[in-house]
Design a protein around this motif. Structure first.
Motif, short mmCIF file in Angstrom:
data_model
loop_
_atom_site.label_atom_id
_atom_site.label_comp_id
_atom_site.label_asym_id
_atom_site.label_seq_id
_atom_site.Cartn_x
_atom_site.Cartn_y
_atom_site.Cartn_z
N ASP B 185 0.81 -1.22 0.00
CA ASP B 185 0.00 0.00 0.00
C ASP B 185 0.84 1.27 0.00
O ASP B 185 0.43 2.28 -0.56
N GLY B 233 -4.40 9.60 1.36
CA GLY B 233 -5.08 8.85 0.30
C GLY B 233 -4.67 9.31 -1.09
O GLY B 233 -5.17 8.78 -2.08
N ASN B 317 -11.97 6.91 0.76
CA ASN B 317 -10.88 6.30 1.53
C ASN B 317 -11.36 5.23 2.52
O ASN B 317 -10.54 4.57 3.13
N LYS B 335 -6.45 1.75 -6.38
CA LYS B 335 -6.33 3.00 -5.65
C LYS B 335 -5.33 2.91 -4.49
O LYS B 335 -4.47 3.78 -4.33
N LYS B 336 -5.47 1.85 -3.71
CA LYS B 336 -4.66 1.77 -2.49
C LYS B 336 -3.25 1.26 -2.74
O LYS B 336 -2.33 1.57 -1.99
#
Lengths: 378, 431
Positions: B185, B233, B317, B335-336
């Motif tokens: 991540d 984020g 998020n 995304k992460k």
């Protein structure tokens, strides 16, 4: 009111009684010249009655369920049971009747000759019946179960096509405190009722509401039948007769049970007209020209005559006729002049139904709705 | 006055130190046996040299200590280390890491001890209202190891400094950051190590190759967020805040680089971030649209409720990687993991992380999401029994989709009104 005025009113009343063929229905004010009042039948006090679309046949309760031809005077007993609600189909070919039997109600459909066509049994006491064009019957029922800790109260809508078992939709279910249940048990059975919109897509019904530490009252709820979405449009005391739709279904007529009756725009929270009458009984003529509120007859918004406040009326859906129950007598007022409502274009009606559904679901706003309705009317 | 006060303060401090040391002597007799490492570390620490004994930090209520109720959090340390505490609280370490926690009061089978993540002893008022859905989905055990071991940094100096040592060598070594700043991540550790900065550090030492502390803890500051221009984020800060932060970072870079060189490098990172952010937003729009049309499998109302939002679609998020649909799980990875790797790789000047571990994965994720969306749309039409072609939407369906878009802010109120007006005209044209 002064002595002279009272005297003049009595003379006027006697004059109208005489002019109306010696009927015993007290009338004050001036009925239209063409109107005639006829004593139709003896009925059970407080019992239901229904006039067919053309106002030629009336069903009522008198030692059982009776049907009478208004023209010939021919009368016959259809059932030995006493009905709690009656409703003629829009074409006048069938009569729907509800008979209370303990905690249940028997729904029955009859033809014009009084032959039973179909029967169904539902739980609760049916307080209202209405036909839909699809030959479906809507029955509004109240169910009460009393326990030591209070009472369970439910309001239910049944849909019955006359063939299978009626389907059930719960409109509300609540628990009442013992004191509330005991005090209002009888009233609850009678004050909770409903009405179907002219487009048959919505109902307005009275919902019993008992807030803690305050007196119970009625919430008048508009419900879209297909979407199931609801909106509270008014509140009223337990003396009010619920609500009915205006001729075009765009407004709701609702009395507060105490002082006044309002013609409301249910989506805009707007009062269109106010009448100084509590609305403990309500009836509206099919083209919307006449409104009967607590015995007062309004024509185009102006009071023209008054029957006793306790009288209950129902207009023939074909127009021109009004049946009135006062005490243990049923009367017929004929030849009330009214232009019949213009038949609705089926495509326009379908669009309006669609808009009602979208409005109920919040897909269009009241402003969008009004704009669309205005555009359709152009 | 001062001439009088100073000796008194000095005397009181000495007495406290002596008393603390005396109390420490009491503890040591047992703890040499029970916790020998802790005693060894303390004895070699600056605290011991200054006469700061066990009771100064742990108190004297042995019952509370044994029950775990006398934890040494940052307020205890901050009593003396005031500047470090202030810097820490101004940083993401000190503020934003509540995002790894959440209230577990109403969850089944929870360890009551975890209430201390957010509550002080005896207080029902949480220190933060921020909650993390991913934390709330975990068991107590997973939450402790998998979340709290990193997110404890907000309230515990020991997260980096360890409990009893005070040797700054530990926290000045970039390895200490790797405990948390690694993995799929946010692999800052890996991307720094294999960047030019990291390889120079390994080969030529700190003077030539900067480490985490050089750029993110300048002059020994505990504010690790200096110079950062986006949220954790990856959402860019507003322009004014971004400029202030950028100026801070440029001052740090300028210690080694020409300012113009540093500005251009960071601007390239900004461009990569914006380009990558647009790809993520495109994926979110696709998924939002599928949800509006009831095409997700399963739809949010047919899954276990999201811990914070119930049966709503959540793409921000608080996105989950479990109890979700396949396409949302693809978005989670995009995304992460991949968006984070692309942009953090760019700012850390790591070519492989920026491109192959980041950008390439990010774009392949979008391919997968588009394909999955197409499959879901086709499937709905097949399920409806209308052949392989997608049936035309009714006006009502279009209105419903439009309202959902407006409700979740995907279109502006003005756009909503305009498009609704067009659809209502359609109604007028159809009986």
């Amino acid at each position: 009111m002064g002595r002279t005025a009272r005297f003049a009113r009595s003379i006027l009343c006697l004059f109208f009684i005489a002019a109306a063929g010696c009927a015993r229905l007290p009338v004050t004010g001036v009925l239209p010249d063409t109107a005639r009042v006829t004593d139709l039948a003896s009925v059970e006090a407080g019992s239901p009655f229904a006039l067919d679309a053309r106002g030629e046949t009336v069903a009522f309760a008198n030692g059982g369920l009776m049907v009478k031809d208004v023209t010939s005077g021919e009368e016959r007993k259809v059932s030995a049971d006493l009905p709690t609600v009656l409703a003629w189909s829009p074409d006048g070919k069938e009569l729907a009747a509800a008979f209370s039997q303990g905690d249940e109600t028997v729904l029955r459909r009859y033809d014009r000759q009084g032959n039973a066509l179909a029967q169904a049994r539902v739980s609760g006491r049916v307080n209202g019946l209405a036909w839909r064009p699809s030959s479906e019957i809507l029955a509004f029922a109240v169910k009460q179960r009393v326990y030591s800790f209070g009472a369970n109260l439910a309001e239910v809508l049944y849909r019955w096509d006359g063939k299978g078992e009626p389907s059930t939709t719960a409109l509300q279910e609540t628990t009442l405190l013992p004191a509330i249940a005991k005090r209002w048990q009888g009233a609850i059975q009678h004050v909770l009722t409903f009405a179907v919109s002219p487009l048959d897509d919505e109902i307005v019904y009275a919902r019993f509401y008992a807030p803690p530490a305050f007196d119970p009252y009625l919430k008048i709820i508009l419900r879209h039948l297909e979407s199931g979405r609801e909106r509270e449009v008014a509140t009223a005391s337990l003396l009010a007769a619920g609500a009915i739709f205006s001729r075009d279904g765009e407004e709701v007529v609702c009395g507060d049970g105490e002082r006044e009756t309002r013609l409301l725009d249910p989506w805009g929270d707007r009062t269109v007209a106010t009448f100084p009458s509590p609305g403990r009984t309500l009836a509206l003529s099919p083209a919307g020209r006449y409104l009967l509120l607590d015995g007062r007859l309004y024509r185009e918004g102006r009071e023209i005559a008054a029957f006793p406040a306790q009288s209950v009326g129902a207009f023939a859906s074909g127009g021109g006729r009004l049946a009135l129950r006062y005490g243990d007598r049923l009367y017929l007022v004929t030849t009330l002049p009214e232009e019949p409502a213009a038949p609705r274009d089926p495509a326009a009606a379908a669009r309006l139904r669609q808009l009602h559904k979208w409005l109920s679901e919040g897909l269009v706003s009241p402003k969008d709705y009004r704009k669309a309705v205005e555009k359709a009317a152009q | 006055m001062n001439r009088f006060l100073l000796p008194v303060i000095s005397l009181v401090t000495s007495i406290v130190a002596l008393a603390s040391a005396a109390l420490a002597a009491d503890c040591l007799s047992c703890h040499r046996q029970k916790t020998p490492a802790a005693v060894r570390q303390w004895e070699a620490s600056a605290h011991a040299r200054a006469g700061i004994g066990c009771a100064a930090c742990h108190g004297t209520d042995h019952g509370r200590i044994e029950k775990g109720e006398a934890r040494v959090d940052l307020k205890v340390c901050g009593g003396c280390h005031k500047k470090a505490l202030a810097d820490h609280r101004a940083s993401r370490h000190g503020m934003g890491l509540h995002s790894g926690w959440g209230c577990t009061r109403n969850l089944p089978n929870r360890d009551r001890q975890e209430c201390r993540f957010c509550h002080e002893q005896g207080s029902e008022v949480p220190k933060s209202e921020v909650q993390c859905a991913r934390f709330l989905k975990q068991s107590s055990e997973m939450a402790e190891i998998g979340c709290n071991y990193c997110h404890m940094v907000e309230s515990s100096c020991a997260a980096c400094h360890t409990s009893h040592t005070t040797d700054l060598k530990i926290v000045r070594d970039p390895n200490i950051c790797a405990k948390c700043h690694m993995g799929p991540d946010h692999p800052q550790w890996e991307m720094w190590q294999t960047s030019l900065h990291g390889t120079l550090f390994a080969t030529a030492g700190r003077e030539t190759g900067p480490d985490c502390q050089t750029c993110h803890m300048p002059k020994g500051s505990h504010n690790v967020s200096v110079g950062i221009t986006m949220s954790s984020g990856g959402d860019p800060y507003p322009a004014d805040k971004r400029k202030t932060r950028r100026d801070e970072m440029l001052q740090i870079c300028a210690k080694c680089h020409a300012p113009e060189f540093a500005r251009k490098e960071l601007a390239r990172g900004d461009a990569v971030r914006d380009q990558s952010h647009a790809l993520v937003k495109e994926a979110e729009l696709i998924i939002g649209d599928l949800a509006d049309r009831g095409q997700l499998d399963p739809m949010p109302d047919r899954r276990p409720p999201h811990p914070l939002r119930g049966n709503q679609l959540v793409l921000d998020n608080q996105l989950l990687y479990e109890d979700t649909s396949h396409i949302e799980r693809l978005l989670f990875k995009m995304k992460k993991y991949d968006y984070a790797r692309t942009i953090k790789g760019a700012y850390h000047q790591n070519p492989s992380y920026t491109h192959w571990y980041g950008n390439a994965e990010l774009k392949m994720d979008l391919v997968d999401i588009r394909t999955e969306a197409s499959r879901l749309r086709d499937r709905q039409s097949l399920t409806a029994g209308k052949g392989s072609s997608v049936p035309a939407e009714t006006t009502e369906e279009k209105l419903r989709v439009l309202k959902k878009k407006a409700d979740r802010g995907a279109i502006s109120p003005a756009e909503y009104e305009r498009e609704k007006g067009v659809l209502l005209k359609e109604l007028a044209g159809h009986p």
